[in-house]
Design a protein around this motif. Sequence first.
Motif, PDB file in Angstrom:
ATOM      1  N   LYS A  36       0.826  -1.198   0.000  1.00 20.15           N
ATOM      2  CA  LYS A  36       0.000   0.000   0.000  1.00 20.15           C
ATOM      3  C   LYS A  36       0.869   1.261   0.000  1.00 20.15           C
ATOM      4  N   ILE A  37       1.986   1.205   0.711  1.00 23.64           N
ATOM      5  CA  ILE A  37       2.901   2.350   0.680  1.00 23.64           C
ATOM      6  C   ILE A  37       3.346   2.604  -0.764  1.00 23.64           C
ATOM      7  N   ALA A  38       3.718   1.513  -1.441  1.00 25.74           N
ATOM      8  CA  ALA A  38       4.155   1.652  -2.839  1.00 25.74           C
ATOM      9  C   ALA A  38       3.017   2.189  -3.702  1.00 25.74           C
ATOM     10  N   TYR A  39       1.818   1.684  -3.457  1.00 24.27           N
ATOM     11  CA  TYR A  39       0.656   2.126  -4.231  1.00 24.27           C
ATOM     12  C   TYR A  39       0.388   3.618  -4.033  1.00 24.27           C
ATOM     13  N   LEU A  40       0.449   4.068  -2.787  1.00 24.07           N
ATOM     14  CA  LEU A  40       0.181   5.483  -2.488  1.00 24.07           C
ATOM     15  C   LEU A  40       1.177   6.383  -3.200  1.00 24.07           C
ATOM     16  N   ILE A  41       2.434   5.959  -3.214  1.00 24.35           N
ATOM     17  CA  ILE A  41       3.466   6.787  -3.833  1.00 24.35           C
ATOM     18  C   ILE A  41       3.342   6.745  -5.349  1.00 24.35           C
ATOM     19  N   GLN A  42       3.193   5.528  -5.869  1.00 18.62           N
ATOM     20  CA  GLN A  42       3.264   5.373  -7.316  1.00 18.62           C
ATOM     21  C   GLN A  42       1.957   5.711  -8.035  1.00 18.62           C
ATOM     22  N   GLU A  43       0.859   5.236  -7.494  1.00 18.67           N
ATOM     23  CA  GLU A  43      -0.409   5.412  -8.205  1.00 18.67           C
ATOM     24  C   GLU A  43      -1.186   6.635  -7.731  1.00 18.67           C
ATOM     25  N   ALA A  53       4.639   5.153   8.471  1.00 25.77           N
ATOM     26  CA  ALA A  53       4.259   3.796   8.886  1.00 25.77           C
ATOM     27  C   ALA A  53       4.940   3.488  10.206  1.00 25.77           C
ATOM     28  N   VAL A  54       4.175   2.969  11.161  1.00 32.19           N
ATOM     29  CA  VAL A  54       4.784   2.635  12.455  1.00 32.19           C
ATOM     30  C   VAL A  54       4.526   1.190  12.845  1.00 32.19           C
ATOM     31  N   LEU A 216       0.021   4.372   8.466  1.00 30.95           N
ATOM     32  CA  LEU A 216      -0.177   2.917   8.474  1.00 30.95           C
ATOM     33  C   LEU A 216       0.424   2.331   9.747  1.00 30.95           C
ATOM     34  N   VAL A 217      -0.295   1.424  10.374  1.00 32.69           N
ATOM     35  CA  VAL A 217       0.193   0.826  11.622  1.00 32.69           C
ATOM     36  C   VAL A 217       0.157  -0.697  11.523  1.00 32.69           C
ATOM     37  N   ASP A 218       1.309  -1.314  11.740  1.00 34.53           N
ATOM     38  CA  ASP A 218       1.372  -2.787  11.751  1.00 34.53           C
ATOM     39  C   ASP A 218       1.262  -3.265  13.196  1.00 34.53           C
ATOM     40  N   GLU A 219       0.850  -4.502  13.401  1.00 36.71           N
ATOM     41  CA  GLU A 219       0.726  -5.098  14.739  1.00 36.71           C
ATOM     42  C   GLU A 219      -0.131  -4.207  15.646  1.00 36.71           C
TER      43      GLU A 219
END
Length: 677
Positions: A36-43, A53-54, A216-219
Motif C-alpha cells: 500500500k505504501i508503494a501504491y500510495l506513492i506510485q499510483e 508507517a509505524v 499505516l500501523v502494523d501489529e
Amino acid sequence: MSQLNPKQQEAMLYVSGPLLVLAGAGSGKTSVITRKIAYLIQECDMPAERITAVTFTNKAAREMKARVSKLLPSEKTRGLTVSTFHQFGLQFLRYELMHTPLKGNFSIMDSDDSKRLLMELMMRDNLSGAESRELVGKAIKMISDWKNDLIEPDKAMETLDDPEDMIFATLYALYERNLRAYNAVDFDDLIVLPTKILRENRELRDKWQNRIRYLLVDEYQDTNTAQYEMIKHLVGPQGRFTVVGDDDQSIYAWRGAKPENMALLKEDFPKLKIVMLEQNYRSTTRILTSANAVILNNEHLFEKKLWSDKGQGEKIRIINCRNDDDESERVAKEIVTHKLRFGNEWEQYAVLYRSNFQARMLEAQLRQLQVPYKLSGGQSFFARSEIKDIMGYLRLILNPEDDSAFLRIINTPKRGMGPATLEKLGLFAQEHSISLLASCTHAGLAHVLPSKAYGTIKEFGEFIEHYTRELDQHPDPVPIVRRMIDETGYIDFVRSDAKTPQQEKNRIDNIDMLYTSIQSLINRAEEDEDRTIDTIIRKLVLLDMLEQQQEEENTNKVNLMTLHAAKGLEFDFVYIMGLEEEMLPHRNSIMSETIEEERRLMYVGITRARRELTLTLAAQRRAGGQMRVTSESRFLDELPEDHVDWPAKAKKKKAIKDPEAVADEYLANIRALLGKR
Ligand code: ATP
Ligand code: MG
C-alpha cells in the motif's frame, strides 16, 4: 512478485477512509502495508514524506523498510517515515520542542536509570530497607501503567484500590518532577508527551494532520491507550489510515497493550471499513490447524477462519528429553542432521524460547558443533555496563542537568569520591537549584568541601566542560570521544576490573563497537543536523545496535530468539523449546492467571513456521542450582492428535492399561488368592 488476492487488493486500494485489516497470522497483513505504501506513492502520487508507517520493534521497522525498498526505487522513497512508535515520538519531541517542558538537550532515561531514580527518591523518603527492592519493581510497573493510560499524578490516587498503595502515587508525582528537573524523559514519555501535547494543542494537531497524509500501523493489536490516542490525533476526524492486526497475537498486555482498541476504532471512526483476510500463505495445513486448535481455547473478540493451500505437510514433532542439557544437544544435532540431509541453508532454521536464559546452553551446543547462529533479543547491547558507562559520559556532555548520568560516572573509574563528599555535593546542588555538574565548578563549593575533595570535584567538572566545548558542533566527534574516554583511565579500569581475559576482551570489543556504530550513524545521516553528537546519542539510546550489526552482516545463520522477538517473522523450520508448565506457560502467568496471553504467545510461535515445526521439552530442568522434575505444558494437550507425532506419548498410552482390563486382572488375582485357600 506474488499477486495480492482480491481481499488484499481491496485493502490496498481503499484510501478514501479509515481501514482495519483484521486477520490471522501469515495472511499477508504486513504485505498489504508495504504494497500500500508503494501504491500510495506510485499510483496516488502521494509524496513519500507525507506517509508514515509505524510498528513496534526496530527489527520489524527495518524489515518493513527493506520490503518497501524492494518495491520502489530509492529516489521514490526519500523522506518516507517507517519507524517504531518510540522513534516517531522522539522525532516529534525534537520538532516540537518549544511545546514541551523540555530543553533542547534532553536525555532519555532507560529502565535502569528510572529504577535508580526511584530508589533514590524512596531513600530520601526513608523508604529504604529490605523490601525496597520489591517496592521499586512494583512502583515502576504502576507508574508505567498510569503513564500509558494517560493518568496524571494527581489523578493516580483515585485509581487505587488499596489505600496502602498511596505511596506509589506520591512516588509517581515525585518521579515526574525529578525527570523534568533532570531535563530527561523515560521511554513511556516518548509516547505520552507527544500524545498530551497533541491533545492540548489544536494548532499543532492540524499541523501534524496536514503533514501526515496517510498513516499505516502494523501489529495494531499491541497498541496501548496512549499509542491509540496518539494515532487518533495524528489522523484526525477523516481517518486517513490503515491499521492491521490480529487480536490472537497480542502479547504485550504487561506493557499496557489493549486488543480492545480494535473494537474502539469502530466507535471512534463509525465509517471504519473492515477487511478480513482468510488465506494463509505461510504455513502447511497441519501447522495451521494446530495453531487454530490451540488458540481456540481462548475467548475471542473476533472469529477468524484461516486456510492454506500449501498441502498437509509434516506432522508436528514433539520430542521428550531427559533434561535441559539433553534438550539443547538434541535440538542442535537435529538441526545439523536435518540441514545435511535436505541440503538446506542455516538461515532457514529458527529456535524459539520463552525466556532468554534458555539460549545459553543451546549456544554452547551449537558452538561445539560449529553451527553459525545469531542471537537476537538477548541482553541488549546497551544493558552492558561498559556501554552504559561510556553512554553516561556522553549523556552528561549532551545534557549537563542529567544528574543520573553524573552519579553513574563520577566514580567510574574510581576518583576516590566518598559518599560524604557526594552527599554534600548533592545538598549544595539542591540549595542552589543547580545540577550536580554545575555545582562542581561553582565557586561556593570551596566553602563546603575539604580542599582535596574540592580539587578533585572541580577537576572533574572542568574536564566534562572542556569536552563539551570540544564536541560542540564538531564534524568529526568520534576521535574526540575516544580521546576523552582514554583520558579518564576507563580502559585501564576495565582491564583491572575484568574477571577473565575473555571478559576483558569482550568489553574492549564492545567499546570499540560503540565507537564504530557512532561513526556509521554519522556517515549514514542524511541531514547535517542528524550528524551532531547530541542527535547521535539520542538515536543510540533507542537503537539496539548489536541487533543492527547482525542484520547488516546478513549472513547465513541459525536464528535464536525469544517468542516475543519472533513476532511478524517467518522461517521454514522452527523449533520451540521448553514446552513445560512454568516455562511455557511462564510461571508468573500461571500465578497471575494470565494464561491466555501465554497461549497467544504459543500461537505466535507455531505460526512462525512455514514447513516444519518441532517442539521439545525436558523431564528435568536445572533451576536455582537444583535439578527439578517438570510437567508437560498444557498447550501440548491442546494440539490436535491427528497432526502430531509424539513418540513418548504413544508409548505411555500403551503402558496405561484400560480400566476394564485392570479390573479384570484385579479380580483374577483375588480369585487366585481365594483358590489357594
Ligand atoms: P503475521 O501475522 O505473522 O505478522 P502477516 O499477516 O503480516 O503475518 P505477511 O508476513 O505479510 O503476513 O505474509 C506472510 C507470507 O505470505 C509472506 O512470506 C508473504 O510474502 C506471503 N504472501 C502474502 N501475501 C501473498 C500473496 N497474495 N500471494 C503469495 N504470497 C503472499
Ligand atoms: Mg505481519
